[in-house]
Design an enzyme around this catalytic site. Structure first.
Site, short mmCIF file in Angstrom:
data_model
loop_
_atom_site.label_atom_id
_atom_site.label_comp_id
_atom_site.label_asym_id
_atom_site.label_seq_id
_atom_site.Cartn_x
_atom_site.Cartn_y
_atom_site.Cartn_z
N ASP A 1 43.66 37.49 37.98
CA ASP A 1 43.27 38.82 37.60
C ASP A 1 43.77 38.98 39.28
O ASP A 1 43.69 39.36 40.48
CB ASP A 1 42.10 39.25 38.29
N GLU B 1 46.00 39.67 33.44
CA GLU B 1 45.70 41.66 33.04
C GLU B 1 46.74 42.25 33.54
O GLU B 1 47.59 41.85 34.55
CB GLU B 1 44.49 41.57 34.23
N ASP C 1 36.98 40.44 41.72
CA ASP C 1 37.80 39.87 41.43
C ASP C 1 38.39 38.77 40.48
O ASP C 1 38.36 37.66 39.43
CB ASP C 1 39.06 39.75 42.62
#
Length: 199
Positions: free
Chosen positions: A7, A68, A141
């Site tokens: 992330d 991501e 996260d």
């Protein structure tokens, strides 16, 4: 298959490693967050994230890296930092010959919770449950990184079959086009030999 999920972020970059077993069985190998101070120079922050990612890649040796996909947000500065970190992670994977997959936040949410509109709390709850963790990964996260890895493990087989089907369809189309071209050329050659008279 072992997947390292990322992330991306400059202040907090979530990193999680998950092993996939038979069916939808998944196991958490490790999870953490690479942090850099906001008052540090950009180049130093990027280096800090790069070194952390290198360590995770070399320690856990994943077979694929899932990142991501960056979407535009209202804060351009945040988007730039996120995109830069994504690039660093993709480069680190490429240097090791690892494939990189990008997943949108809605793809990850849908894979984990069944809804592309799930909030962070719902995703964290489902990740904790799916991986059988004693407690929820913190901060969000870290949970998001694990969610990315799980999402890739669950989506990759279907994506692979789809890519294989698309490749077969493209090959069939090429063969069909080549046969048509050959048939037209053969017809033109026959017409030329017979003076244009078709029999």
């Amino acid at each position: 298959m072992r997947v390292l999920g990322v992330d991306p972020g400059l202040t907090r970059c979530g990193i999680g490693v998950v092993d996939g077993g038979r069916g939808r069985t998944v196991t958490c190998v490790g999870v953490g967050v690479a942090r850099t101070p906001a008052d540090q120079e950009l180049s130093a922050r990027l280096l800090g994230v790069a070194e952390a990612v290198d360590e995770w890649l070399d320690t856990h040796r994943p077979e694929v890296v899932a990142i991501e996909r960056v979407f535009s947000q209202h804060n351009v500065r945040t988007v730039m930092g996120t995109a830069q970190v994504s690039g660093i992670v993709a480069l680190a994977a490429a240097r090791r010959g690892l494939p990189v997959a990008f997943h949108t936040p809605s793809e990850v949410k849908a894979a984990i919770s069944g809804s592309g509109r799930a909030d962070k709390r719902q995703v964290t709850t489902m990740v904790t449950k799916i991986l059988g963790l004693a407690e929820a990964p913190k901060p969000a996260d870290a949970a998001d990184a694990l969610a990315l890895a799980v999402c890739h493990l669950w989506r990759a087989p279907m994506a692979g079959r789809l890519a294989e089907a698309e490749a077969k369809a493209a090959a069939l189309a090429r063969n069909h086009k080549a046969r048509l071209k050959d048939a037209r050329q053969a017809a033109a050659q026959r017409a030329a030999r017979t003076g244009g008279v078709q029999r």
